[in-house]
Design a protein around this motif. Structure first.
Motif, mmCIF file in Angstrom:
data_model
loop_
_atom_site.group_PDB
_atom_site.id
_atom_site.type_symbol
_atom_site.label_atom_id
_atom_site.label_comp_id
_atom_site.label_asym_id
_atom_site.label_seq_id
_atom_site.Cartn_x
_atom_site.Cartn_y
_atom_site.Cartn_z
ATOM 1 N N ILE A 122 0.884 -1.353 -0.382
ATOM 2 C CA ILE A 122 -0.175 0.217 0.191
ATOM 3 C C ILE A 122 0.782 1.122 -0.447
ATOM 4 C CG2 ILE A 122 -1.799 1.191 1.513
ATOM 5 C CD1 ILE A 122 -2.605 -1.047 -0.030
ATOM 6 N N GLN A 133 -1.515 5.383 8.028
ATOM 7 C CA GLN A 133 -2.746 4.164 7.312
ATOM 8 C C GLN A 133 -2.243 3.458 6.719
ATOM 9 O OE1 GLN A 133 -3.579 8.063 4.390
ATOM 10 N NE2 GLN A 133 -4.852 9.398 6.416
ATOM 11 N N ALA A 134 -1.304 2.938 6.554
ATOM 12 C CA ALA A 134 -1.370 1.891 5.466
ATOM 13 C C ALA A 134 -1.453 0.488 6.193
ATOM 14 C CB ALA A 134 0.333 1.599 4.805
ATOM 15 N N THR A 189 1.338 6.193 0.664
ATOM 16 C CA THR A 189 0.172 6.225 1.484
ATOM 17 C C THR A 189 1.502 6.141 2.934
ATOM 18 O OG1 THR A 189 -1.306 4.990 0.883
ATOM 19 C CG2 THR A 189 -1.613 5.540 3.182
ATOM 20 N N LYS A 243 -11.576 5.725 0.101
ATOM 21 C CA LYS A 243 -11.609 6.862 1.505
ATOM 22 C C LYS A 243 -11.947 5.954 2.640
ATOM 23 C CE LYS A 243 -12.200 10.835 -1.551
ATOM 24 N NZ LYS A 243 -12.333 12.358 -1.480
ATOM 25 N N LEU A 282 -5.522 0.220 7.096
ATOM 26 C CA LEU A 282 -5.618 -0.677 5.682
ATOM 27 C C LEU A 282 -5.332 -2.593 5.849
ATOM 28 C CD1 LEU A 282 -4.909 1.748 2.962
ATOM 29 C CD2 LEU A 282 -7.394 1.626 4.150
ATOM 30 N N ASN A 310 -7.776 1.415 -0.119
ATOM 31 C CA ASN A 310 -7.836 3.151 0.319
ATOM 32 C C ASN A 310 -7.963 3.964 -1.127
ATOM 33 O OD1 ASN A 310 -4.903 4.733 0.324
ATOM 34 N ND2 ASN A 310 -4.994 4.549 -1.211
ATOM 35 N N GLU A 311 -9.017 3.028 -2.535
ATOM 36 C CA GLU A 311 -9.388 3.982 -2.999
ATOM 37 C C GLU A 311 -11.136 4.396 -2.406
ATOM 38 O OE1 GLU A 311 -9.390 0.854 -5.904
ATOM 39 O OE2 GLU A 311 -7.447 1.503 -7.116
#
Length: 335
Positions: free
Chosen positions: A182, A192-193, A188, A214, A196, A211-212
């Motif tokens: 990611i 945040q990665a 990113t 939001k 996810l 991720n795409e």
């Protein structure tokens, strides 16, 4: 995208590459593994490889060139010999009419490719009638035809269907691998990665989709409304677009309460899901009892299970919101 771009499925790719390089392609495959681990991408690239016009010239017989007319058509889903079969209708199932169409097309010679390839997503959604209609073709497949069935588990399919397929298992990737992919793919930030990666449970495709879409922004809106003694939570939960999105919203709540429980119990940040909300997690440890957190976690899990039992989601949201607000209000009054 070609085989070399697919991460975390080296075992499955190794088997398929060997089959192709030895000209020993099985007529029927069953790809088994969780959603979002790459089954669809591997199936598509397998179809590209066996039909590629330049594979032998550039990469040997185990990697598509991803630039010839055949590869481009498969990428666009317009190749006359490669078919993508997906569940449809309100029941989201593969119907007997779809299977009959597959059988009719399979009995025709390839139009321009080397092999006809049929990719059946969520093959477990075939009902018994469709599965039984498919058995004869799987048992005696037409020449130059490959069927690729994809499912979360073998047990979800008729054993007679499974026995006619070469089974290849797909596995989740290590969380660190997903995290790094990611970061490299989207630039990113690591925190945040990691979020996810944690929520995807090692499913690379799912992490990319999150991720795409939001995902983190929506997660934090749900948590913000929760921390405001549950005010606004009903509005946020009612904004779901489908049942799967609602279930994920409830997962945000479960995982947040779980993080508070975990930190309160062992004072360790390492295994927290919501690493961007550590301050709030720590501040609430003294306001909840472990027993209260345990009750709330189990209650949300039970209510979430009702969604899969076709209980009206609005009823689930209403009941859950009232219980969460009472729980959060009791916390505010006792602190």
């Amino acid at each position: 995208m070609s085989f070399r771009d697919i991460k975390g499925q080296d075992w499955a790719l190794g088997i398929l590459r060997e089959n192709i390089s030895k000209n020993c392609v099985f007529p029927s495959y069953l790809f088994v593994g969780p959603d979002g681990v790459g089954k669809s991408e591997v199936a598509k690239n397998f179809a590209k490889t066996v039909n590629c016009l330049d594979a032998a010239k550039d990469f040997g017989q185990f990697e598509p060139c991803d630039r010839c007319a055949s590869c481009n058509k498969i990428n666009l889903r317009i190749h006359p010999d490669v078919f993508f079969v997906e569940p449809k209708g309100l029941s989201l199932s593969i119907t007997i009419d779809q299977i009959r169409a597959v059988i009719a097309k399979a009995n025709l010679k390839p139009y321009e490719g080397k092999k006809k390839v049929f990719i059946l997503d969520k093959a477990h959604s075939m009902n018994n009638e469709a599965s039984n209609a498919f058995l004869k073709t799987l048992e005696e497949p037409p020449k130059d035809t490959v069927f690729i069935l994809m499912s979360r588990s073998k047990e979800a399919l008729l054993s007679t269907v499974v026995s006619r397929c070469y089974v290849i298992r797909f596995f989740t990737a290590p969380l660190e691998t997903v995290e790094n992919i990611i970061m490299e793919k989207f630039g990113t930030e690591r925190d945040q990665a990691r979020i996810l990666s944690n929520f995807s449970c090692g499913r690379i495709g799912e992490a990319i989709k999150m991720n795409e879409e939001k995902f983190i922004e929506r997660k934090n809106r749900i948590i913000d409304s929760l921390l405001n003694t549950g005010k606004g939570l009903l509005k946020e939960l009612e904004a779901y677009s489908d049942k799967e999105e609602l279930k994920m919203d409830l997962e945000f709540l479960v995982s947040f309460f779980r993080d508070i429980f975990l930190y309160k119990a062992i004072k360790n940040e390492k295994n927290l899901f919501h690493i961007d909300r550590i301050a709030e997690i720590k501040s609430r440890c003294g306001r909840f009892t472990l027993e209260g957190l345990d009750y709330m976690i189990k209650r949300i899990i039970v209510l979430r299970s009702y969604i899969d039992r076709n209980v009206n989601p609005k009823i689930v949201v209403d009941v859950l919101t009232n219980e969460v607000r009472r729980f959060m209000l009791a916390e505010a009054l006792s602190s």
